[in-house]
Design a protein around this motif. Structure first.
Motif, mmCIF file in Angstrom:
data_model
loop_
_atom_site.group_PDB
_atom_site.id
_atom_site.type_symbol
_atom_site.label_atom_id
_atom_site.label_comp_id
_atom_site.label_asym_id
_atom_site.label_seq_id
_atom_site.Cartn_x
_atom_site.Cartn_y
_atom_site.Cartn_z
ATOM 1 N N ARG A 167 0.827 -1.208 0.000
ATOM 2 C CA ARG A 167 0.000 0.000 0.000
ATOM 3 C C ARG A 167 0.862 1.259 0.000
ATOM 4 O O ARG A 167 0.543 2.241 -0.680
ATOM 5 N N ALA A 168 1.968 1.232 0.747
ATOM 6 C CA ALA A 168 2.861 2.396 0.791
ATOM 7 C C ALA A 168 3.465 2.698 -0.571
ATOM 8 O O ALA A 168 3.785 3.851 -0.876
ATOM 9 N N ALA A 169 3.608 1.654 -1.398
ATOM 10 C CA ALA A 169 4.187 1.831 -2.733
ATOM 11 C C ALA A 169 3.132 2.074 -3.806
ATOM 12 O O ALA A 169 3.460 2.164 -4.989
ATOM 13 N N GLY A 170 1.864 2.163 -3.408
ATOM 14 C CA GLY A 170 0.799 2.426 -4.363
ATOM 15 C C GLY A 170 0.276 1.202 -5.083
ATOM 16 O O GLY A 170 -0.410 1.326 -6.107
ATOM 17 N N CYS A 171 0.570 0.015 -4.558
ATOM 18 C CA CYS A 171 0.099 -1.225 -5.182
ATOM 19 C C CYS A 171 -1.333 -1.539 -4.757
ATOM 20 O O CYS A 171 -1.754 -1.188 -3.654
ATOM 21 N N ARG A 172 -2.062 -2.228 -5.614
ATOM 22 C CA ARG A 172 -3.264 -2.925 -5.178
ATOM 23 C C ARG A 172 -2.806 -4.223 -4.518
ATOM 24 O O ARG A 172 -1.940 -4.912 -5.053
ATOM 25 N N VAL A 173 -3.373 -4.552 -3.368
ATOM 26 C CA VAL A 173 -2.855 -5.678 -2.588
ATOM 27 C C VAL A 173 -3.928 -6.739 -2.382
ATOM 28 O O VAL A 173 -5.042 -6.443 -1.943
ATOM 29 N N LEU A 174 -3.551 -7.973 -2.692
ATOM 30 C CA LEU A 174 -4.366 -9.147 -2.394
ATOM 31 C C LEU A 174 -3.661 -9.906 -1.276
ATOM 32 O O LEU A 174 -2.518 -10.333 -1.433
ATOM 33 N N ALA A 175 -4.341 -10.060 -0.146
ATOM 34 C CA ALA A 175 -3.788 -10.809 0.984
ATOM 35 C C ALA A 175 -4.412 -12.194 1.012
ATOM 36 O O ALA A 175 -5.630 -12.342 0.859
ATOM 37 N N VAL A 176 -3.582 -13.203 1.206
ATOM 38 C CA VAL A 176 -4.052 -14.585 1.205
ATOM 39 C C VAL A 176 -3.775 -15.209 2.572
ATOM 40 O O VAL A 176 -2.708 -15.004 3.158
ATOM 41 N N CYS A 177 -4.755 -15.951 3.085
ATOM 42 C CA CYS A 177 -4.694 -16.459 4.463
ATOM 43 C C CYS A 177 -4.045 -17.839 4.542
ATOM 44 O O CYS A 177 -4.532 -18.733 5.246
ATOM 45 N N THR A 178 -2.950 -18.024 3.821
ATOM 46 C CA THR A 178 -2.258 -19.317 3.822
ATOM 47 C C THR A 178 -0.922 -19.244 4.546
ATOM 48 O O THR A 178 -0.134 -20.197 4.489
ATOM 49 N N GLY A 179 -0.671 -18.131 5.224
ATOM 50 C CA GLY A 179 0.608 -17.956 5.907
ATOM 51 C C GLY A 179 0.456 -17.829 7.402
ATOM 52 O O GLY A 179 -0.440 -18.418 8.012
ATOM 53 N N SER A 180 1.312 -17.013 7.998
ATOM 54 C CA SER A 180 1.418 -16.961 9.455
ATOM 55 C C SER A 180 0.515 -15.926 10.114
ATOM 56 O O SER A 180 0.377 -15.933 11.338
ATOM 57 N N HIS A 181 -0.105 -15.033 9.346
ATOM 58 C CA HIS A 181 -0.934 -13.990 9.940
ATOM 59 C C HIS A 181 -2.414 -14.339 9.824
ATOM 60 O O HIS A 181 -2.888 -14.735 8.758
ATOM 61 N N ALA A 182 -3.119 -14.175 10.921
ATOM 62 C CA ALA A 182 -4.534 -14.537 10.984
ATOM 63 C C ALA A 182 -5.367 -13.639 10.073
ATOM 64 O O ALA A 182 -5.008 -12.481 9.826
ATOM 65 N N PRO A 183 -6.505 -14.153 9.590
ATOM 66 C CA PRO A 183 -7.368 -13.345 8.713
ATOM 67 C C PRO A 183 -7.759 -11.999 9.315
ATOM 68 O O PRO A 183 -7.819 -10.995 8.596
ATOM 69 N N GLU A 184 -8.008 -11.963 10.640
ATOM 70 C CA GLU A 184 -8.410 -10.695 11.260
ATOM 71 C C GLU A 184 -7.318 -9.641 11.126
ATOM 72 O O GLU A 184 -7.599 -8.461 10.893
ATOM 73 N N ARG A 185 -6.063 -10.064 11.298
ATOM 74 C CA ARG A 185 -4.945 -9.125 11.153
ATOM 75 C C ARG A 185 -4.845 -8.632 9.717
ATOM 76 O O ARG A 185 -4.579 -7.449 9.475
ATOM 77 N N LEU A 186 -5.030 -9.534 8.779
ATOM 78 C CA LEU A 186 -4.934 -9.139 7.373
ATOM 79 C C LEU A 186 -6.047 -8.159 7.010
ATOM 80 O O LEU A 186 -5.795 -7.135 6.368
ATOM 81 N N HIS A 187 -7.275 -8.449 7.418
ATOM 82 C CA HIS A 187 -8.382 -7.526 7.141
ATOM 83 C C HIS A 187 -8.117 -6.157 7.759
ATOM 84 O O HIS A 187 -8.387 -5.124 7.134
ATOM 85 N N ALA A 188 -7.574 -6.146 8.974
ATOM 86 C CA ALA A 188 -7.330 -4.876 9.669
ATOM 87 C C ALA A 188 -6.280 -4.026 8.971
ATOM 88 O O ALA A 188 -6.268 -2.799 9.117
ATOM 89 N N SER A 189 -5.388 -4.660 8.197
ATOM 90 C CA SER A 189 -4.346 -3.908 7.487
ATOM 91 C C SER A 189 -4.847 -3.301 6.185
ATOM 92 O O SER A 189 -4.112 -2.585 5.511
ATOM 93 N N LYS A 190 -6.098 -3.612 5.819
ATOM 94 C CA LYS A 190 -6.818 -2.974 4.717
ATOM 95 C C LYS A 190 -6.236 -3.229 3.320
ATOM 96 O O LYS A 190 -6.013 -2.293 2.541
ATOM 97 N N PRO A 191 -6.022 -4.489 2.962
ATOM 98 C CA PRO A 191 -5.743 -4.774 1.555
ATOM 99 C C PRO A 191 -7.026 -4.617 0.743
ATOM 100 O O PRO A 191 -8.124 -4.561 1.315
ATOM 101 N N GLU A 192 -6.896 -4.556 -0.564
ATOM 102 C CA GLU A 192 -8.095 -4.455 -1.398
ATOM 103 C C GLU A 192 -8.916 -5.743 -1.383
ATOM 104 O O GLU A 192 -10.136 -5.712 -1.551
ATOM 105 N N LEU A 193 -8.243 -6.879 -1.196
ATOM 106 C CA LEU A 193 -8.940 -8.162 -1.227
ATOM 107 C C LEU A 193 -8.246 -9.134 -0.288
ATOM 108 O O LEU A 193 -7.011 -9.160 -0.220
#
Length: 230
Positions: A181-207
């Motif tokens: 986001r800091a670099a102006g990218c559209r960001v897709l976050a995927v819940c297959t790693g170490s960060h929980a879905p709630e954390r990913l949603h809170a960081s405000k990716p586009e998807l």
């Protein structure tokens, strides 16, 4: 367009092989007290992880010892892969990479906290061809994660003579999201790693997606704002 891809937790699961390599190399060079206990790993740069592990055992001279650590770590990591590893490609990734590679408007590049050499070793061990990716940015090429997407974008611009019309970043951690986001990218976050879905949603990716298995939907989203030629 440019698609930036994280590796661990996004394209593949390494099941701790990299962490074992860091601990083994660090223990050999700096003693058995070297450990990653209590040090967060997901989405972070390998040199920073090494530095924090050194500081945890009272060593503040990690910068001057980094090159020796890096050399031994890459040797150990190659040995671990050779004797057997748990690298596995994540759902949908193989088909998605094939589709993106074949698409005339998409260039793929890596943005990862791994060293370039260990990044390529991980990909190859999981059955992913490192040659699919052009340019990118790696863990020892920035001071913080936010340094990496702009570097990858600049390398695209230098190679093509122009900036990409659109940049998408796929990652599995909050660090991927915030740096993209800091670099102006559209960001897709995927819940297959170490960060929980709630954390990913809170960081405000586009998807946010559970995984990348719905390749048609992922491709449609990636291409939704291409704005023309790559």
């Amino acid at each position: 367009m440019l698609v930036l891809l994280d590796i661990d937790g996004t394209l593949l699961a390494s099941e701790g092989t990299g962490a074992r390599g860091i601990v083994q190399a660090g223990s050999e060079l700096f003693g058995e007290s070297f450990s990653l206990d209590g040090i967060p790993l997901g989405g972070r740069l390998d040199p920073l992880i090494f530095g924090e592990a050194m500081e945890a055992i009272g060593r503040t001279d990690h910068r001057e010892h980094h090159d020796a650590f890096r050399k031994r770590y890459l040797e150990v990591f190659a040995e671990l892969i050779e004797i057997g590893h748990d690298m596995r490609i994540l759902p949908g990734v193989s088909e998605l990479l094939g589709r993106m590679h074949a698409h005339p408007e998409i260039t793929m590049a890596l943005v990862t906290g791994n060293y370039r050499e260990s990044a390529h070793m991980k990909l190859a061990a999981a059955g992913i061809d490192p040659e699919l990716f052009v340019g990118g940015a790696f863990g020892d090429e920035g001071d913080i994660r936010d340094d990496l997407p702009p570097l990858a974008i600049e390398r695209f611009r230098a190679a093509r003579g122009r900036a990409p019309r659109d940049v998408v970043l796929l990652g599995d951690t909050v660090h991927d999201v915030t740096s993209g986001r800091a670099a102006g990218c559209r960001v897709l976050a995927v819940c297959t790693g170490s960060h929980a879905p709630e954390r990913l949603h809170a960081s405000k990716p586009e998807l946010v997606l559970d995984d990348l298995s719905d390749v048609e939907a992922v491709m449609a989203w990636i291409l939704s704002k291409t704005g023309g030629d790559a």
